[in-house]
Design an enzyme around this catalytic site. Structure first.
Site, PDB file in Angstrom:
ATOM      1  N   GLU A   1      -9.733  22.617 -31.701  1.00 12.22           N
ATOM      2  CA  GLU A   1      -9.771  21.313 -32.360  1.00 12.22           C
ATOM      3  C   GLU A   1     -10.629  21.397 -33.620  1.00 12.22           C
ATOM      4  OE1 GLU A   1      -8.907  17.851 -29.526  1.00 12.22           O
ATOM      5  OE2 GLU A   1     -11.022  18.284 -29.294  1.00 12.22           O
TER       6      GLU A   1
ATOM      7  N   HIS B   1     -16.442  19.888 -26.027  1.00 14.32           N
ATOM      8  CA  HIS B   1     -15.812  19.020 -27.036  1.00 14.32           C
ATOM      9  C   HIS B   1     -16.797  18.804 -28.191  1.00 14.32           C
ATOM     10  CE1 HIS B   1     -13.929  15.647 -29.020  1.00 14.32           C
ATOM     11  NE2 HIS B   1     -12.826  15.961 -28.374  1.00 14.32           N
TER      12      HIS B   1
HETATM   13  P1  13P Z   1      -7.344  12.618 -31.949  1.00 14.89           P
HETATM   14  O1  13P Z   1      -6.029  12.986 -31.296  1.00 14.89           O
HETATM   15  O2  13P Z   1      -7.634  11.148 -31.864  1.00 14.89           O
HETATM   16  O3  13P Z   1      -7.465  13.190 -33.321  1.00 14.89           O
HETATM   17  O4  13P Z   1      -8.498  13.296 -31.047  1.00 14.89           O
HETATM   18  C1  13P Z   1      -8.451  14.643 -30.766  1.00 14.89           C
HETATM   19  C2  13P Z   1      -9.493  14.933 -29.747  1.00 14.89           C
HETATM   20  O5  13P Z   1     -10.664  14.999 -30.029  1.00 14.89           O
HETATM   21  C3  13P Z   1      -9.042  15.157 -28.367  1.00 14.89           C
HETATM   22  O6  13P Z   1     -10.060  15.691 -27.588  1.00 14.89           O
END
Ligand code: 13P
Length: 247
Positions: free
Chosen positions: A165, A96
């Site tokens: 992400e 992450h």
């Molecule tokens: P948000 O949905 O709050 O933007 O976060 C995404 C995230 O980092 C999930 O791991």
């Protein structure tokens, strides 16, 4: 199969299980339930009790991270995949951006993935470019590096899920256009096919997913689900995402 994964980050105490209990009830009755899986990654402190509680229910419990060594070691406060598995975790996030920014390098991440798979956890491996990469049109080269430096053909791809992400999208309300996301997820799948020399594992999207933004993503076939931060802390917001996705 689609995936809706809720990542609680630093949120949750024992009684927060109510949030998940209501989501579990929704899922148990949802006519679309055979099309998707629901996974939550609460903090370490709740993994054992939540795993026990949901053992015979629908929600799967995973961890947000794992240490880059096997079984036991002398690293203070470290928690291995072996230990997580022993208290019922089935999945773990790895890579992450929060943890990359705190020092997780590609070689550390490779060990995390390796030991997680060895200890029978399914890995949700997170990748994503930051704002500067995007501005300088480095998105594809950054993603390619993040994937190829860590994943290996010998890893069991059936136990790997990728979560794309974009860092600029996490918690900001900013989301990629559907055209951008289609191109990027196709690129990720192509890269994964090359690594594994077979069909790509599932690729999820994460970053400001809520009941509203999910409507834009549902037409994108390349996306196999979502990694949800903020909206996963509320029963209603999380259910809205699933409802609107299948509406
Ligand atoms: P948000 O949905 O709050 O933007 O976060 C995404 C995230 O980092 C999930 O791991």
């Amino acid at each position: 199969m689609k995936y809706f994964i809720g990542n609680w980050k630093m949120f949750g105490i024992p009684k927060s299980i109510e949030i998940l209990n209501k989501i579990n009830s929704f899922y148990s009755k949802d006519k679309n339930r055979n099309k998707y899986k629901v996974i939550f990654t609460p903090p370490y402190t709740l993994i054992e009790s939540y795993s026990k509680y949901f053992k015979k229910k629908k929600i799967n419990i995973g961890s947000q991270n794992c240490y880059q060594k096997d079984q036991f070691s002398s690293n203070t406060a470290a928690i291995s995949s072996y230990m997580l598995r022993s208290v019922g975790a089935k999945y773990t996030l790895v890579g992450h951006s929060d943890n990359r920014s705190e020092g997780d390098t590609d070689s550390i991440l490779k060990n995390k993935v390796y030991f997680a798979l060895k200890n029978n956890l399914k890995v949700v491996f997170c990748v994503g470019e930051n704002k500067t990469h995007k501005k300088n049109k480095k998105t594809f080269s950054v993603l390619k590096k993040q994937l190829t430096k860590v994943l290996e053909r010998k890893f069991n791809k059936n136990n790997i899920i990728i979560a794309y992400e974009p860092i600029w999208s996490i918690g900001t309300g900013k989301i990629p256009s559907s055209q951008e996301l289609t191109r990027t997820s196709s690129f990720i799948k192509k890269t994964l096919k090359n690594i594994f020399r077979s069909k790509s594992p599932p690729v999820l999207y994460g970053g400001s997913v809520d009941g509203n933004s999910v409507k834009l993503f549902k037409k994108i076939n390349e996306i196999d689900g979502f990694l949800i931060g903020g909206a996963s802390k509320s029963t209603k917001k999380f259910i809205d995402i699933i409802r609107n996705y299948y509406r």
